[in-house]
Design an enzyme around this catalytic site. Structure first.
Site, PDB file in Angstrom:
ATOM      1  N   ASP A 414       0.872  -1.160   0.000  1.00  8.96           N
ATOM      2  CA  ASP A 414       0.000   0.000   0.000  1.00  8.96           C
ATOM      3  C   ASP A 414       0.917   1.220   0.000  1.00  8.96           C
ATOM      4  O   ASP A 414       2.092   1.120   0.351  1.00  8.96           O
ATOM      5  CB  ASP A 414      -0.844  -0.068   1.279  1.00  8.96           C
ATOM      6  CG  ASP A 414      -1.729   1.128   1.406  1.00  8.96           C
ATOM      7  OD1 ASP A 414      -2.276   1.551   0.391  1.00  8.96           O
ATOM      8  OD2 ASP A 414      -1.864   1.629   2.535  1.00  8.96           O
ATOM      9  N   LYS A 415       0.412   2.357  -0.393  1.00  5.88           N
ATOM     10  CA  LYS A 415       1.287   3.525  -0.377  1.00  5.88           C
ATOM     11  C   LYS A 415       1.103   4.325   0.917  1.00  5.88           C
ATOM     12  O   LYS A 415       2.024   4.456   1.712  1.00  5.88           O
ATOM     13  CB  LYS A 415       1.001   4.411  -1.593  1.00  5.88           C
ATOM     14  CG  LYS A 415       1.985   5.549  -1.726  1.00  5.88           C
ATOM     15  CD  LYS A 415       1.707   6.386  -2.938  1.00  5.88           C
ATOM     16  CE  LYS A 415       0.545   7.322  -2.738  1.00  5.88           C
ATOM     17  NZ  LYS A 415       0.852   8.431  -1.839  1.00  5.88           N
ATOM     18  N   THR A 416      -0.113   4.801   1.095  1.00  2.97           N
ATOM     19  CA  THR A 416      -0.344   5.702   2.206  1.00  2.97           C
ATOM     20  C   THR A 416      -0.235   4.966   3.526  1.00  2.97           C
ATOM     21  O   THR A 416      -0.909   3.968   3.739  1.00  2.97           O
ATOM     22  CB  THR A 416      -1.743   6.313   2.095  1.00  2.97           C
ATOM     23  OG1 THR A 416      -1.907   6.745   0.768  1.00  2.97           O
ATOM     24  CG2 THR A 416      -1.913   7.448   3.053  1.00  2.97           C
ATOM     25  N   LYS A 576     -15.809  18.120  -1.212  1.00  2.64           N
ATOM     26  CA  LYS A 576     -14.360  18.006  -1.197  1.00  2.64           C
ATOM     27  C   LYS A 576     -14.026  16.603  -1.679  1.00  2.64           C
ATOM     28  O   LYS A 576     -14.665  15.638  -1.272  1.00  2.64           O
ATOM     29  CB  LYS A 576     -13.886  18.180   0.248  1.00  2.64           C
ATOM     30  CG  LYS A 576     -12.445  17.950   0.508  1.00  2.64           C
ATOM     31  CD  LYS A 576     -12.174  18.128   1.997  1.00  2.64           C
ATOM     32  CE  LYS A 576     -12.445  16.839   2.739  1.00  2.64           C
ATOM     33  NZ  LYS A 576     -12.144  16.888   4.144  1.00  2.64           N
ATOM     34  N   ARG A 607      -0.574  14.994  -1.874  1.00  6.37           N
ATOM     35  CA  ARG A 607      -1.952  14.504  -1.985  1.00  6.37           C
ATOM     36  C   ARG A 607      -2.845  15.693  -2.201  1.00  6.37           C
ATOM     37  O   ARG A 607      -2.862  16.627  -1.396  1.00  6.37           O
ATOM     38  CB  ARG A 607      -2.363  13.781  -0.715  1.00  6.37           C
ATOM     39  CG  ARG A 607      -1.582  12.537  -0.472  1.00  6.37           C
ATOM     40  CD  ARG A 607      -1.664  12.140   0.962  1.00  6.37           C
ATOM     41  NE  ARG A 607      -2.984  11.632   1.309  1.00  6.37           N
ATOM     42  CZ  ARG A 607      -3.315  10.358   1.205  1.00  6.37           C
ATOM     43  NH1 ARG A 607      -2.447   9.505   0.780  1.00  6.37           N
ATOM     44  NH2 ARG A 607      -4.514   9.949   1.540  1.00  6.37           N
ATOM     45  N   LYS A 804      -7.355  -4.608  -5.171  1.00 10.06           N
ATOM     46  CA  LYS A 804      -6.035  -4.951  -4.654  1.00 10.06           C
ATOM     47  C   LYS A 804      -5.939  -6.455  -4.470  1.00 10.06           C
ATOM     48  O   LYS A 804      -4.955  -7.091  -4.852  1.00 10.06           O
ATOM     49  CB  LYS A 804      -5.798  -4.260  -3.308  1.00 10.06           C
ATOM     50  CG  LYS A 804      -5.657  -2.763  -3.410  1.00 10.06           C
ATOM     51  CD  LYS A 804      -5.298  -2.186  -2.055  1.00 10.06           C
ATOM     52  CE  LYS A 804      -5.033  -0.700  -2.136  1.00 10.06           C
ATOM     53  NZ  LYS A 804      -4.640  -0.128  -0.855  1.00 10.06           N
ATOM     54  N   ASP A 825      -1.604  -0.876   5.807  1.00 11.47           N
ATOM     55  CA  ASP A 825      -1.895  -0.448   7.166  1.00 11.47           C
ATOM     56  C   ASP A 825      -3.365  -0.167   7.398  1.00 11.47           C
ATOM     57  O   ASP A 825      -3.803  -0.049   8.522  1.00 11.47           O
ATOM     58  CB  ASP A 825      -1.093   0.808   7.501  1.00 11.47           C
ATOM     59  CG  ASP A 825      -1.614   2.011   6.768  1.00 11.47           C
ATOM     60  OD1 ASP A 825      -2.012   1.840   5.597  1.00 11.47           O
ATOM     61  OD2 ASP A 825      -1.652   3.099   7.345  1.00 11.47           O
ATOM     62  N   ASN A 828      -8.555  -0.765   4.107  1.00 11.90           N
ATOM     63  CA  ASN A 828      -8.686  -1.069   2.683  1.00 11.90           C
ATOM     64  C   ASN A 828      -7.644  -2.077   2.196  1.00 11.90           C
ATOM     65  O   ASN A 828      -7.723  -2.546   1.079  1.00 11.90           O
ATOM     66  CB  ASN A 828      -8.616   0.213   1.848  1.00 11.90           C
ATOM     67  CG  ASN A 828      -7.328   0.951   2.080  1.00 11.90           C
ATOM     68  OD1 ASN A 828      -6.643   0.696   3.073  1.00 11.90           O
ATOM     69  ND2 ASN A 828      -6.976   1.839   1.184  1.00 11.90           N
ATOM     70  N   ASP A 829      -6.689  -2.368   3.043  1.00 14.19           N
ATOM     71  CA  ASP A 829      -5.672  -3.342   2.632  1.00 14.19           C
ATOM     72  C   ASP A 829      -5.980  -4.739   3.147  1.00 14.19           C
ATOM     73  O   ASP A 829      -5.282  -5.687   2.812  1.00 14.19           O
ATOM     74  CB  ASP A 829      -4.295  -2.924   3.165  1.00 14.19           C
ATOM     75  CG  ASP A 829      -3.935  -1.534   2.737  1.00 14.19           C
ATOM     76  OD1 ASP A 829      -4.109  -1.242   1.548  1.00 14.19           O
ATOM     77  OD2 ASP A 829      -3.509  -0.737   3.589  1.00 14.19           O
TER      78      ASP A 829
END
EC number: 7.6.2.1
Lengths: 1200, 325
Positions: A414-416, A576, A607, A804, A825, A828-829
């Site tokens: 994952d990135k974030t 937003k 971001r 993913k 983390d 969503n992962d």
């Protein structure tokens, strides 16, 4: 309004679907609804007893035994044991019964103890007092007596006893705060809302007077989803219908905070609570080693069966002559004679099976389990993987996969929060094309007011100023951030500089960063009170906005909105979201300028979020309200309907501006990725972020290098060309180079391997994955996989959580079946963590969901390096040696037994005594290998860390390949032949005799069959133990103790076992056998000789392989010993590793360079101080294999 | 910013203990064991280290082998104590049904086992409703040929050689493992209620006239009861003790062996042998061990040489490889 629903319900009931109803009706406080209101079919609900225990006192033994014997290995041993009990077998049932009994008992005790603990916890939970409302009075009862429909009162800091619908709280606004730390690990306070119509009931009497029914879905495990309706009946009017969502639901296990007390009605109890439903265990993952082990087991089972078959057949061939079957000196009993021939043959077969069954040892399972369990402590103990900052260390949730860590070929990260800190910092905002940068720190001080704004562009006009303020207000209002309350929640804090004393909490760190950033720009969000949001504007005036609706964020829409009403009465919708989800819905605003800025920021790895608004006239708002209400009340497909409603509402927006938030890379993320890539692991980044941002992060963490050629497979490109064309074009590009037919024009240098990076987005992926109409979807997938395989790095952006998992699955089931690792983390992962072979959770800021569902959890991404390169490597070599050694030592053990059958008339006579048969695996040879498999370090930790390429030496299950397995088996066979025939010739040619000089008498004695067996066994125990000693590279005092201790124990045991007449045995066959044997000179000589002969081939093989075909690991090992002659020719100087430019020219050298550069250089310098150190140029020549500018020959000569 | 976050963590960190406090408690111990940094000896089997070992093995094993071989061959000289063996071939004393067909408790003098032998002895457990002592197939098939050795002197008169019956069984077997059943002086009395094994000519209490070598503790019996490992075996029969240092135990000359043939072996295609041998410090005549030692020693030496060559060549090849750099 709900007539239709009632009708459908009635329909359903009448149609006979009574067993399963997809919603339930609850009478609040067990009060019947007014007659005729509804058809009611009573349902049975469980009581509020939580049962996490598996067994009861009574069913423990049968159930536990059943569970244990469901394991194939245990079942096999049980069968062997039963065969031994039933038929007349050569070995007593004790030999297999005792180990089996031991294993079963230990497991049963462990499980029983765990279950007892669970019982205790359950009891404590089930008996804790709960306050009920009964007939208007407060009653205390045990928690387990709670029923669905009961009204419960919960006080502050108590946990909810079951899933409750929140009716009212003592707070005026009908809210309460809750932490779900024990559910999902998020310690932030979440606000829950009481039902509008009941929030006024503050006392027991009031609440007792409530007359309502609740309809809600049947329990389901999703913690964040709930749909239901409440019908509140009053005497006069029609029932009031209100939607219920997860914000009205208080979950069992959560704790009430900052609220004195609340009332709620129980809707899910006991095992139906969401917490209990979430206890379901995850699917079991099995490691590659375990799979190979099972394959080897099957091979050995086949060997076992064929051995038994061969012996049975030979036995009957041999016995065909009657004088052999039943010579005069050895007659059968009458019953034996009369037995049916086939029955006899079958029992003989079984007896041979029993005789040879030790070839598949029970103890291997035990040892493997123990090794995994104990070994996993080394991860949790590792100080290097402890994070000082958070005080978190690594967690091991399963020890089954330890060795899989050494086999990883693909990492999906994952990135974030994984690659990046997830510690957001507001960088800048762009309003109508003007860029604002808040000066965060100026001379170490946070500047309080607008002077902190540094406007890059020209100052805005008056209307610009208006827009600017609107933008800031939008940021202040459009979020779900909470202000952390202090002890007096009603005392509004009015600190002019706000910032430092206000603590914002949100599930999304971006939002906190934005609100805090805006605070530095002059607008401070104070709090949400009674549905009014208060903000402090630049002039220190408090503005109040009524919060009308929140259109909450979800990852599909990728945006959120709020509808607020200003003090002036204007209604605004602020929205937003990600640029891609905002721009298409914008009709006005400086789209182009802002888009340019957003893209620029994204490239820098920031971001970005876009902010838009629209003003609503009251009629419009009415429409929106109805739309939302309709969607919210729906019991079925509520999600879908809501999404549709949101879609309708969030359109025709006016773009205000964009924000940029920086998410810094985690410490050493680049270093880690570089090391992992050098280790031959492909790293894929899967992120929900947009392409530009993600790509920037990839560059920052060196996943992409400057010379990496990026291939894009994005929606944009697919819009231009068809998917088919894009895919084929890409594959052509990639394959052209992998075929190495052409020169690469990109770098202008010779390149056998161009670095490719692939970028793909979610939409393109789903196109690839989607089955085509003609059903040939496999085609695209294959093509896609082909492309991916040739790329050194892949970035997948705009991924939904399930996508993913889809990617992971795609790779996992591709034809090489690579071992995958997923690290992430956030919630969503979780799907990909569960999908991958190894799932690693980063204990991060986005809650602990990932960590909870993972197999291992680490505090930081950088710890992955040590986890894989050191721990994984160690675990793998340890367990593979363990598995191979176990098979080896049991071949040694059983093959002489097989050979002996040829000399004892295939009569199933055992070679060894029962005690030896039983204890060989349990005690004589068990501890050395267990300790080896816990302690072994073939190279030191530092070397493994310094030289990631060593990881390639064990890739693809290298130590458990068929070749290795066959080598070990052959070695076992050879050793067994040596033991047996060594002893055979000693006994056959002449008597091994003892002149008894060691003994007191001067006699000369004859040895029998038990001495023969003991001699073989002694040689075997020594050989097998010394073989392990030869394989041990890391001799700590523990290894010494265990190896020499085991041998000593064997000798002592044998002396003792043969030294006493054991009254409980009905035979004394071993009496003085061992001692007599040791008193014979030839026996000593034979033992020394046979042990030497058995070990020689292995030593020879080791030395020759090391000398002629050394692996990278072996070279490194030798280097530690400073053996100067084995300089490898493929070294790479430091320079080529550091500069990507060199990398591309000499990739093979860099990748297979087997030694850490520092070491090489040190050796070179140390050895030839007079000569100049090799120039980086040398490495180039090494690739082109041209000797012309070779390093000076004299230097080489000296090195050699 | 970051400070802000930390502050939040501290307040919000849920459990009352601050992160600093938890860090101290949760931090793993920095012990060598837990950090896998125990001091260790890290040997590596390289050609360099192994080469000397090969040579050493060669150098040690070859002399030992020669020594054994020579000693073993010298055993022919009939000096010192001479041992007389009988040998049987094709006799499966190691057959499972045979090996277990005995009752060690009975042989140990247990009186209940004497009258009620173990079931393992079937079908040699009872005969005519009387328990067999000693029961079982092993005892039943005891070797009962008698061997007598005579020296034919110059006067053609065969001189019997004294064959010692005692001291041929393990001391522990004779004194601990095998015991006659308890009772009075009369051995027959002690075996009362039992019958002789079917194939025996005499009951067990009449095996020998010497009371210390009769019954279960008869040494011929004890020797027979130690089942052989292989179908071709030999068992110690008698001891010929050296009388004085001056004369060889068995001087050169013609000997005459008298065999009282009781034991049938033709039925199972067996052979009988009689062997005379002396023993040395390393047991009886045993060319195998000596030859094996010499062979292994030379192979090891040879391998050492081969390794040395390979090592040398390898250096050369690595030399050339380095030059290509």
């Amino acid at each position: 309004m709900d007539c239709s629903l009632v009708r459908t319900l009635v329909h359903r009931y009448c149609a006979g679907e009574e067993n399963w109803v997809d919603s339930r009706t609850i009478y609040v406080g067990h009060r019947e609804p007014p007659p005729g209101a509804e058809a009611y079919i009573p349902q049975r609900y469980p009581d509020n007893r939580i049962v996490s225990s598996k067994y009861t006192f009574w069913n423990f033994i049968p159930k536990n035994l059943f569970e244990q014997f469901r394991r194939i290995a245990n079942f096999y041993f049980l069968i062997i044991f039963l065969v031994q009990l039933i038929i007349d077998t050569p070995t007593s049932p004790v030999t297999s019964g005792l180990p089996l009994f031991f294993v079963i008992t230990v497991t049963a005790i462990k499980q029983g103890y765990e279950d007892w603990l669970r019982h205790k916890a359950d009891n404590a939970m089930n008996q804790c007092p709960v306050h009920f409302i009964q007939h208007g009075k407060l009653v205390r009862k045990q928690s387990r007596k709670l029923r669905v429909g009961d009204i419960v009162m919960v006080k502050e800091d108590e946990t909810f006893p079951c899933d409750l619908i929140f009716l009212s709280s003592n707070r005026g606004d009908g809210t309460c705060h809750v932490t779900t730390a024990s559910l999902d690990g998020e310690s932030s306070h979440k606000t829950h809302y009481a039902v509008q119509d009941t929030k006024g009931f503050h006392t027991e009497e009031d609440i007792d007077g409530l007359h309502a029914t609740i309809e809600c879905e049947q329990p389901q495990p999703d913690l964040y989803k709930f749909v239901g309706r409440i019908n509140v009946y009053s005497d006069l009017n029609d029932p009031v219908v209100r939607p219920l969502g997860s914000e009205n639901l208080l979950l069992r296990g959560a704790t009430l905070k900052n609220t004195e007390k609340i009332f709620g009605v129980a809707i899910y109890t006991g095992m139906e609570t969401k917490m209990a439903l979430n206890y379901q265990s995850k699917s079991q993952k099995r490691s590659a080693v375990e799979k190979s082990m099972n394959v080897f087991l099957i091979v050995y089972l086949c060997i076992l069966i064929s051995k038994a078959l061969i012996n049975t057949v030979l036995k009957y061939v041999w016995q065909s002559e009657p004088f052999r079957d039943e010579p005069w000196y050895n007659q059968k009993t009458e019953s034996e004679r009369q037995r049916n021939l086939f029955l006899k043959a079958f029992t003989d077969f079984l007896a041979f099976m029993v005789l040879f069954n030790y070839i598949i040892p029970v103890s291997m399972y035990v040892t493997v389990e123990m090794q995994k369990f104990l070994g996993s402590y080394f991860i949790t103990w590792d100080e290097d993987m402890f994070d000082e900052e958070t005080g978190e260390g690594p967690l091991v949730n399963t020890s089954d996969l330890n060795e899989e860590l050494g086999q990883v070929e693909y990492i999906f990260t994952d990135k974030t929060g994984t690659l990046t800190e997830n510690n957001m910092e507001f960088k800048e905002c762009c309003i109508e094309g003007h860029v604002y940068v808040p000066h965060v720190i100026c001379n170490g001080q946070v500047l309080p007011d607008a002077s902190g704004i540094d406007m890059i562009d020209s100052s805005p006009s008056v209307s610009g100023r208006e827009r600017e303020e609107l933008f800031f207000r939008a940021l202040c209002l459009c979020h779900t951030v909470q202000v952390k309350d202090d002890d007096n929640p009603d005392g509004p804090r009015k600190s002019p500089d706000g910032g430092k004393s206000c603590v914002y909490i949100s599930s999304s760190p971006d939002e906190v960063a934005l609100v805090e950033g805006v605070q530095r720009l002059g607008f401070t969000y104070l709090r949400l009170k009674d549905n009014y949001m208060e903000i402090l504007n630049r002039d220190n005036g408090v503005e109040r906005f009524e919060l009308l609706e929140i259109l909450s964020f979800d990852s599909v829409r990728r945006r959120m909105s709020v509808i607020v009403k200003s003090a002036e009465g204007d209604i605004y919708l602020f929205c937003k979201g990600a640029d891609s989800s905002i721009f298409p819905r914008v009709i006005e605003g400086k789209v182009d300028q802002i888009r340019a800025r957003v893209e620029r920021n994204a490239v820098e790895g920031l971001r970005t979020l876009c902010v838009a608004y629209k003003r609503l006239i009251p009629e419009e708002y009415e429409g929106i309200c109805q739309l939302l209400q309709a969607a919210k009340v729906a019991l079925q497909d509520r999600e879908k309907k809501l999404a549709e409603a949101y879609e309708q509402i969030e359109k025709d927006l006016i773009l205000l501006g964009a924000t940029a938030v920086e998410d810094r890379l985690q410490e050493k993320a680049a270093d880690t990725i570089e090391a992992l890539q050098k280790a031959g692991i492909k790293v894929w980044v899967l992120t929900g972020d947009k392409m530009e941002t993600a790509a920037a992060t990839c560059y920052a963490c060196k996943l992409f290098r400057r010379n990496t050629q990026l291939l894009e497979l994005t929606t944009k490109r697919i819009e231009e060309q068809s998917l088919h064309d894009v895919l084929f074009e890409l594959s052509k590009t990639v394959l052209r180079h992998s075929g190495s037919l052409t020169r690469d024009t990109f770098s202008g240098l010779s390149a056998d391997m161009q670095d490719y990076g692939l970028i793909i987005d979610g939409a393109a992926l789903s196109l690839i994955m989607k089955p085509r109409e003609d059903g040939s979807s496999g085609n695209y997938r294959e093509l896609f996989l082909e492309i991916c395989r040739s790329c050194s790095a892949v970035l997948c952006c705009r991924m939904a959580p399930l996508q993913k998992a889809q990617i992971v699955k795609l790779i996992k089931f591709s034809k090489e079946h690579p071992i995958t690792l997923a690290i992430g983390d956030g919630a969503n992962d979780v799907s990909m963590i569960l999908e991958a072979h190894v799932g690693i959770g980063v204990i991060g800021k986005e809650g602990r969901q990932a960590a909870r569902n993972s197999d291992y959890a680490i505090p930081k991404f950088k710890h992955l390096k040590k986890m894989l390169l050191v721990h994984g490597h160690f675990y793998y070599i340890r367990i593979s040696e363990l598995v191979q050694y176990f098979f080896y030592k049991n071949v040694c053990f059983i093959f002489p037994q097989f050979l002996y059958q040829f000399f004892c008339g295939f009569s199933q006579q055992t070679l060894y005594d029962t005690a030896y048969l039983t204890l060989y695996n349990i005690s004589f040879t068990s501890l050395p290998i267990l300790l080896y498999s816990l302690m072994e370090q073939h190279v030191s930790i530092d070397v493994l860390k310094r030289d990631p390429a060593l990881y390639r030496d064990i890739a693809k299950n290298a130590l458990l390949r068929w070749r290795v397995f066959i080598y070990w088996t052959l070695l076992g066979l050879f050793d067994a032949l040596v033991f047996f025939f060594g002893a055979y010739f000693m006994f056959e040619n002449t008597t091994v005799t003892s002149n008894g000089q060691i003994m007191t008498t001067n006699t000369h004695m004859i040895f029998g069959n038990w001495t023969f067996g003991t001699l073989v066994f002694t040689v075997m125990v020594f050989t097998v133990t010394l073989k392990l000693a030869l394989d041990t590279h890391y001799w700590t005092w523990i290894n010494h103790f265990v190896i020499w201790g085991s041998l000593l124990f064997y000798v002592v045991f044998s002396l003792l076992w043969g030294g006493v007449i054991w009254p409980f045995l009905n035979y004394q066959r071993m009496y003085y056998v061992f001692i007599q044997m040791l008193s014979s000179g030839p026996a000593w000589l034979a033992i020394v000789l046979l042990v030497t002969v058995s070990l020689l081939p292995d030593v020879l093989k080791k030395v020759l392989c090391r000398q002629l075909w050394p692996t990278a690991t072996e070279r490194v090992q030798q280097n530690g010993c400073a053996q100067p002659w084995d300089q490898d020719s493929e070294f790479t100087p430091l320079a080529s590793l550091q500069s990507p430019g060199y990398q591309s020219t000499c990739p093979s050298a860099a990748w297979s360079g087997s030694r850490p550069q520092q070491v090489t250089l040190a050796v070179w310098k140390g050895k030839v101080s007079a000569e100049p150190p090799p120039a980086p140029g040398c490495s180039h020549r090494c690739c082109s294999s041209s000797p012309r500018h070779g390093c000076p020959g004299s230097l080489v000569g000296m090195l050699v | 910013m970051a400070m802000n976050y930390n502050a939040k963590d501290e307040v919000d960190g849920g459990p009352p203990c601050a992160p600093g406090g938890t860090a101290k408690t949760r931090r793993p111990d920095n012990t060598a064991f837990k950090q896998q940094r125990l001091p260790a000896w890290q040997p590596i089997l390289t050609a360099g280290t192994v080469l000397p070992i090969f040579f050493i093995i060669g150098l040690i094993f070859i002399p030992i082998g020669i020594g054994i071989f020579v000693t073993s061959n010298n055993i022919r000289e009939i000096e010192g104590n001479v041992f007389m063996y009988y040998g049987l071939s094709n006799f499966y004393q190691n057959h499972r049904r045979y090996v277990k067909s005995r009752d060690d408790s009975q042989l140990n003098g247990d009186s209940s086992a004497l009258l009620n032998p173990s079931k393992e002895c079937e079908p040699y457990r009872r005969n005519e409703d009387k328990p067999i002592a000693p029961c079982g197939a092993i005892a039943n098939s005891m070797f009962n040929d008698t061997l007598e050795l005579f020296l034919i002197g110059n006067d053609s008169y065969p001189m019997p050689i004294a064959l010692k019956k005692r001291g041929i069984a393990w001391w522990t077997d004779k004194n601990v493992k095998f015991r006659n059943p308890p009772g009075g002086d009369n051995l027959e009395e002690r075996f009362k209620g039992t019958t002789k094994p079917v194939n025996w000519l005499k009951p067990v209490y009449m095996l020998d006239s010497d009371p210390d070598n009769n019954g279960f503790i008869n040494e011929d019996f004890i020797v027979w009861m130690r089942t052989a490992a292989l179908p071709t075996f030999r068992k110690l029969y008698r001891l010929i003790e050296r009388k004085s240092d001056l004369h060889p135990t068995l001087p050169a000359g013609r000997y005459y062996l008298n065999i009282t043939y009781n034991y049938p072996v033709h039925y199972f295609d067996g052979r009988k042998r009689m062997i005379l041998s002396t023993i040395s410090w390393m047991g009886g005549k045993n060319p195998f061990l000596g030859i094996a030692y010499i062979a292994v020693g030379s192979i090891s030496f040879l391998l050492g040489v081969v390794l040395l060559v390979i090592n040398h060549k390898y250096r050369n090849s690595s030399n050339t490889a380095d030059i290509t750099i």
